[in-house]
Design an enzyme around this catalytic site. Structure first.
Site, PDB file in Angstrom:
ATOM      1  CB  VAL A  52      -0.971   0.008   1.218  1.00 27.14           C
ATOM      2  CG1 VAL A  52      -1.774   1.306   1.259  1.00 27.14           C
ATOM      3  CG2 VAL A  52      -1.896  -1.205   1.179  1.00 27.14           C
ATOM      4  CB  CYS A  53       4.017   2.073   1.797  1.00 27.17           C
ATOM      5  SG  CYS A  53       3.568   1.561   3.463  1.00 27.17           S
TER       6      CYS A  53
END
Length: 183
Positions: A52-53
């Protein structure tokens, strides 16, 4: 994690090692942004080389000019080292890397800043997804912390920054360019 209210108070000061947009190592600090009369968009993410980052980090970078136009400096922070940050930046986006970034990624390896901002998951040594908007005077104006499974919305971050910069009362669903409330 702190249970104390932070919004509408002076933000915890910080200075951290970071990888700058030119890929060199340097320091970033709230004091420097304040000295330069800049807003600070400080956000925390759990760790490098995750899933996600990079979507958040690259989305913020792709729209960095919009933050710059609003006199705001963006700083991303995790508890990883500057060396890990640099390796991730040197990895192409299509290989789950970051590629070129337009703002610094800071390293909170001793967990001090993550702890002071109330986002550190102590037992894991990683930060939650916390986002903080700090005025040029050092006042913490906005704080949102969410679960690590959910990425943040760049449009909403820009909207809130612009709302704060009006100095007025912005109703629900306010958008830049709309009137603020009259008192």
């Amino acid at each position: 994690m702190t249970d104390k209210r932070m919004v509408a108070k002076q933000a915890p000061r910080f200075e951290m090692d970071a990888v700058m947009p030119n890929k060199e190592f340097a320091k970033v600090s709230l004091e420097e942004n304040m000295k330069n009369d800049k807003w600070t968009v400080l956000y925390f993410y759990p760790m490098d080389f995750t899933f996600v980052c990079p979507t958040e980090i690259t989305s913020l970078s792709d729209r960095y000019d919009e933050f710059e136009d609003l006199d705001a400096e963006v700083i991303g922070v995790s508890t990883d080292t500057v060396h890990t940050h640099k390796a991730w930046i040197n990895t192409a986006r299509d290989e789950n890397g970051l590629g070129e970034l337009k703002y610094p990624l800071a390293a909170d390896t001793n967990h001090v800043v993550s702890r002071e901002y109330g986002v550190l998951i102590e037992e894991e040594g990683v930060a939650l997804r916390g986002l903080f908007i700090i005025s040029p005077e050092g006042e913490l104006m906005y704080s949102v912390v969410n679960h690590n499974n959910i990425g943040r919305d760049v449009d909403e971050t820009l909207r809130v920054l612009q709302a704060l910069q009006t100095g007025g009362l912005c109703p629900a669903n306010w958008k830049p360019g709309q009137e603020t409330l009259k008192v």
